[in-house]
Write a protein that holds these residues in place. Structure first.
Motif, PDB file in Angstrom:
ATOM      1  N   GLY A   1       0.824  -1.208   0.000  1.00 12.00           N
ATOM      2  CA  GLY A   1       0.000   0.000   0.000  1.00 12.00           C
ATOM      3  C   GLY A   1       0.858   1.258   0.000  1.00 12.00           C
ATOM      4  N   GLY A   2       1.942   1.249   0.760  1.00  8.23           N
ATOM      5  CA  GLY A   2       2.876   2.380   0.781  1.00  8.23           C
ATOM      6  C   GLY A   2       3.522   2.597  -0.579  1.00  8.23           C
ATOM      7  N   LEU A   3       3.875   1.481  -1.244  1.00 10.27           N
ATOM      8  CA  LEU A   3       4.440   1.596  -2.591  1.00 10.27           C
ATOM      9  C   LEU A   3       3.433   2.190  -3.568  1.00 10.27           C
ATOM     10  CD1 LEU A   3       6.398  -1.772  -2.926  1.00 10.27           C
ATOM     11  CD2 LEU A   3       7.365   0.528  -3.017  1.00 10.27           C
ATOM     12  N   ALA A   4       2.180   1.771  -3.476  1.00 10.08           N
ATOM     13  CA  ALA A   4       1.134   2.292  -4.361  1.00 10.08           C
ATOM     14  C   ALA A   4       0.913   3.785  -4.118  1.00 10.08           C
ATOM     15  CB  ALA A   4      -0.168   1.519  -4.152  1.00 10.08           C
ATOM     16  N   LEU A   5       0.863   4.192  -2.860  1.00 13.36           N
ATOM     17  CA  LEU A   5       0.692   5.614  -2.551  1.00 13.36           C
ATOM     18  C   LEU A   5       1.887   6.431  -3.035  1.00 13.36           C
ATOM     19  CD1 LEU A   5      -0.878   5.538   1.020  1.00 13.36           C
ATOM     20  CD2 LEU A   5      -1.957   6.342  -1.080  1.00 13.36           C
ATOM     21  N   LYS A   6       3.082   5.883  -2.867  1.00  9.95           N
ATOM     22  CA  LYS A   6       4.285   6.597  -3.296  1.00  9.95           C
ATOM     23  C   LYS A   6       4.280   6.791  -4.807  1.00  9.95           C
ATOM     24  CE  LYS A   6       8.017   8.376  -1.577  1.00  9.95           C
ATOM     25  NZ  LYS A   6       7.888   9.593  -0.823  1.00  9.95           N
ATOM     26  N   ALA A   7       3.790   5.798  -5.547  1.00  6.66           N
ATOM     27  CA  ALA A   7       3.743   5.893  -7.008  1.00  6.66           C
ATOM     28  C   ALA A   7       2.733   6.933  -7.476  1.00  6.66           C
ATOM     29  CB  ALA A   7       3.406   4.533  -7.607  1.00  6.66           C
ATOM     30  N   ALA A   8       1.665   7.161  -6.708  1.00  6.61           N
ATOM     31  CA  ALA A   8       0.606   8.097  -7.091  1.00  6.61           C
ATOM     32  C   ALA A   8       0.717   9.437  -6.370  1.00  6.61           C
ATOM     33  CB  ALA A   8      -0.756   7.473  -6.793  1.00  6.61           C
ATOM     34  N   GLU A   9       1.857   9.704  -5.759  1.00  2.49           N
ATOM     35  CA  GLU A   9       2.026  10.878  -4.910  1.00  2.49           C
ATOM     36  C   GLU A   9       2.359  12.136  -5.709  1.00  2.49           C
ATOM     37  OE1 GLU A   9       4.046  10.596  -0.886  1.00  2.49           O
ATOM     38  OE2 GLU A   9       5.667  11.321  -2.174  1.00  2.49           O
ATOM     39  N   LEU A  10       1.742  13.233  -5.325  1.00  2.00           N
ATOM     40  CA  LEU A  10       2.026  14.557  -5.874  1.00  2.00           C
ATOM     41  C   LEU A  10       2.490  15.414  -4.698  1.00  2.00           C
ATOM     42  CD1 LEU A  10       1.885  16.441  -8.337  1.00  2.00           C
ATOM     43  CD2 LEU A  10      -0.491  16.886  -7.751  1.00  2.00           C
ATOM     44  N   LYS A  11       3.736  15.859  -4.761  1.00  4.38           N
ATOM     45  CA  LYS A  11       4.331  16.592  -3.638  1.00  4.38           C
ATOM     46  C   LYS A  11       3.732  17.989  -3.492  1.00  4.38           C
ATOM     47  CE  LYS A  11       8.660  14.251  -4.039  1.00  4.38           C
ATOM     48  NZ  LYS A  11       9.235  13.424  -3.405  1.00  4.38           N
TER      49      LYS A  11
ATOM     50  N   ARG B   1      -4.720  27.482  -1.345  1.00  5.14           N
ATOM     51  CA  ARG B   1      -3.472  27.435  -0.559  1.00  5.14           C
ATOM     52  C   ARG B   1      -3.337  26.118   0.183  1.00  5.14           C
ATOM     53  NH1 ARG B   1      -3.217  28.492   4.466  1.00  5.14           N
ATOM     54  NH2 ARG B   1      -5.097  29.739   4.430  1.00  5.14           N
ATOM     55  N   LYS B   2      -4.422  25.677   0.804  1.00  3.56           N
ATOM     56  CA  LYS B   2      -4.378  24.423   1.561  1.00  3.56           C
ATOM     57  C   LYS B   2      -4.223  23.214   0.649  1.00  3.56           C
ATOM     58  CE  LYS B   2      -6.998  26.175   5.500  1.00  3.56           C
ATOM     59  NZ  LYS B   2      -8.290  26.166   6.192  1.00  3.56           N
ATOM     60  N   ASP B   3      -4.895  23.231  -0.495  1.00  3.95           N
ATOM     61  CA  ASP B   3      -4.835  22.085  -1.403  1.00  3.95           C
ATOM     62  C   ASP B   3      -3.454  21.905  -2.031  1.00  3.95           C
ATOM     63  OD1 ASP B   3      -7.410  21.270  -0.968  1.00  3.95           O
ATOM     64  OD2 ASP B   3      -8.220  22.062  -2.846  1.00  3.95           O
ATOM     65  N   VAL B   4      -2.829  22.980  -2.452  1.00  4.43           N
ATOM     66  CA  VAL B   4      -1.564  22.829  -3.167  1.00  4.43           C
ATOM     67  C   VAL B   4      -0.367  22.681  -2.234  1.00  4.43           C
ATOM     68  CG1 VAL B   4      -2.435  24.035  -5.197  1.00  4.43           C
ATOM     69  CG2 VAL B   4      -1.113  25.302  -3.503  1.00  4.43           C
ATOM     70  N   THR B   5      -0.533  22.950  -0.944  1.00  4.59           N
ATOM     71  CA  THR B   5       0.585  22.817  -0.006  1.00  4.59           C
ATOM     72  C   THR B   5       0.509  21.533   0.807  1.00  4.59           C
ATOM     73  OG1 THR B   5      -0.581  24.149   1.656  1.00  4.59           O
ATOM     74  CG2 THR B   5       0.964  25.301   0.197  1.00  4.59           C
ATOM     75  N   ARG B   6      -0.214  20.539   0.298  1.00  2.78           N
ATOM     76  CA  ARG B   6      -0.255  19.232   0.963  1.00  2.78           C
ATOM     77  C   ARG B   6      -0.025  18.147  -0.068  1.00  2.78           C
ATOM     78  NH1 ARG B   6      -5.329  16.290   0.785  1.00  2.78           N
ATOM     79  NH2 ARG B   6      -6.868  17.456  -0.402  1.00  2.78           N
ATOM     80  N   TYR B   7       0.296  16.963   0.411  1.00  2.00           N
ATOM     81  CA  TYR B   7       0.463  15.828  -0.484  1.00  2.00           C
ATOM     82  C   TYR B   7      -0.887  15.461  -1.078  1.00  2.00           C
ATOM     83  CZ  TYR B   7       5.253  14.897   0.941  1.00  2.00           C
ATOM     84  OH  TYR B   7       6.600  14.994   1.153  1.00  2.00           O
ATOM     85  N   ARG B   8      -0.885  15.157  -2.370  1.00  2.32           N
ATOM     86  CA  ARG B   8      -2.096  14.739  -3.078  1.00  2.32           C
ATOM     87  C   ARG B   8      -1.807  13.381  -3.698  1.00  2.32           C
ATOM     88  NH1 ARG B   8      -6.400  18.532  -2.792  1.00  2.32           N
ATOM     89  NH2 ARG B   8      -7.157  17.307  -4.501  1.00  2.32           N
ATOM     90  N   TYR B   9      -2.856  12.597  -3.899  1.00  3.86           N
ATOM     91  CA  TYR B   9      -2.692  11.258  -4.458  1.00  3.86           C
ATOM     92  C   TYR B   9      -3.648  11.050  -5.617  1.00  3.86           C
ATOM     93  CZ  TYR B   9      -0.039  10.687  -0.237  1.00  3.86           C
ATOM     94  OH  TYR B   9       0.892  10.871   0.747  1.00  3.86           O
ATOM     95  N   GLY B  10      -3.148  10.453  -6.697  1.00  2.15           N
ATOM     96  CA  GLY B  10      -3.976  10.119  -7.837  1.00  2.15           C
ATOM     97  C   GLY B  10      -4.242  11.277  -8.778  1.00  2.15           C
ATOM     98  N   GLN B  11      -3.512  12.367  -8.662  1.00  2.00           N
ATOM     99  CA  GLN B  11      -3.662  13.501  -9.567  1.00  2.00           C
ATOM    100  C   GLN B  11      -2.376  13.659 -10.369  1.00  2.00           C
ATOM    101  OE1 GLN B  11      -4.600  16.920  -7.149  1.00  2.00           O
ATOM    102  NE2 GLN B  11      -6.785  16.577  -7.382  1.00  2.00           N
ATOM    103  N   ASP B  12      -2.525  14.173 -11.586  1.00  2.00           N
ATOM    104  CA  ASP B  12      -1.350  14.380 -12.432  1.00  2.00           C
ATOM    105  C   ASP B  12      -0.594  15.646 -12.058  1.00  2.00           C
ATOM    106  OD1 ASP B  12      -1.863  12.079 -13.936  1.00  2.00           O
ATOM    107  OD2 ASP B  12      -3.241  13.157 -15.246  1.00  2.00           O
ATOM    108  N   ALA B  13      -1.327  16.683 -11.681  1.00  2.00           N
ATOM    109  CA  ALA B  13      -0.698  17.969 -11.356  1.00  2.00           C
ATOM    110  C   ALA B  13      -1.635  18.763 -10.455  1.00  2.00           C
ATOM    111  CB  ALA B  13      -0.417  18.761 -12.629  1.00  2.00           C
ATOM    112  N   HIS B  14      -1.062  19.711  -9.724  1.00  2.00           N
ATOM    113  CA  HIS B  14      -1.879  20.601  -8.899  1.00  2.00           C
ATOM    114  C   HIS B  14      -2.741  21.476  -9.806  1.00  2.00           C
ATOM    115  CE1 HIS B  14      -0.187  19.652  -4.997  1.00  2.00           C
ATOM    116  NE2 HIS B  14       1.010  19.682  -5.537  1.00  2.00           N
ATOM    117  N   LEU B  15      -3.988  21.650  -9.434  1.00  2.00           N
ATOM    118  CA  LEU B  15      -4.955  22.492 -10.143  1.00  2.00           C
ATOM    119  C   LEU B  15      -5.212  22.014 -11.584  1.00  2.00           C
ATOM    120  CD1 LEU B  15      -3.767  26.030  -8.955  1.00  2.00           C
ATOM    121  CD2 LEU B  15      -5.617  24.648  -8.005  1.00  2.00           C
TER     122      LEU B  15
END
Length: 183
Positions: free
Chosen positions: A47-57, A85-99
């Motif tokens: 599960g950690g590997l899957a989240l890491k692969a889909a992670e957006l910093k 501000r809150k959305d782009v300054t946290r880790y996101r998962y399953g998205q290609d890019a912020h916004l």
């Protein structure tokens, strides 16, 4: 605090420790600990590997926010400015890019290759008003296209927002979302 923590890294760490405990318990003949280590460790590790692969910093702040601007944010920031501000300054998962969905709605992301990339964020004061500046790298969408979309950007992120566009460098576009305080 949790917003700044990578769940992928956390899952990898916990899963790795539990799996190692399972292997150690197996080698020492401790069946109960062995079963728990394997039963929980390997799925958490995967599960950690899957989240890491889909992670957006998170997007970093390009300049630290002063206390005066923070006070201004408390008084004047709109719900939309705070949400961005809150959305782009946290880790996101399953998205290609912020916004990415916002840029698509605005017609500024015709394809994934052409999509501008949010590289930085800045909070500042503009003529006594709170401003959230989104710093995009936009090599394939010219600044003129951004200028043509200015009113659409204003309507998309409004009400209570004024939009100013600037080009600090080639292939870069700053979108300043400025609150319009009600007098």
């Amino acid at each position: 605090m949790l917003r700044q923590t990578s769940l992928g890294t956390l899952g990898l760490g916990v899963g790795f420790v539990l799996t190692i405990v399972g292997f150690y318990a197996y080698s020492t003949g401790n069946a109960t600990l062995n079963l728990a280590g394997f039963f929980y460790g390997i799925p958490v590790l995967l599960g950690g590997l899957a989240l890491k692969a889909a992670e957006l910093k998170p997007v970093p702040f390009s300049k630290p926010t002063s206390k005066e601007v923070m006070a201004l944010r408390q008084q004047q920031a709109t719900v939309t400015q705070n949400q961005i501000r809150k959305d782009v300054t946290r880790y996101r998962y399953g998205q290609d890019a912020h916004l990415d969905s916002s840029l698509s709605s605005l017609g500024l992301s015709p394809t994934d290759e052409e999509r501008p990339v949010l590289k930085g964020l800045e909070e500042k004061e503009v003529d006594g008003a709170y401003a959230l500046v989104l710093e995009f790298e936009s090599p394939l969408i010219p600044f003129e296209v951004w200028q043509q979309k200015r009113e659409k950007i204003k309507g998309f992120f409004g009400p209570g927002i004024q939009v100013e566009l600037s080009q600090p460098a080639e292939n870069c576009v700053d979108v300043a979302l400025i609150s319009t305080p009600q007098v």
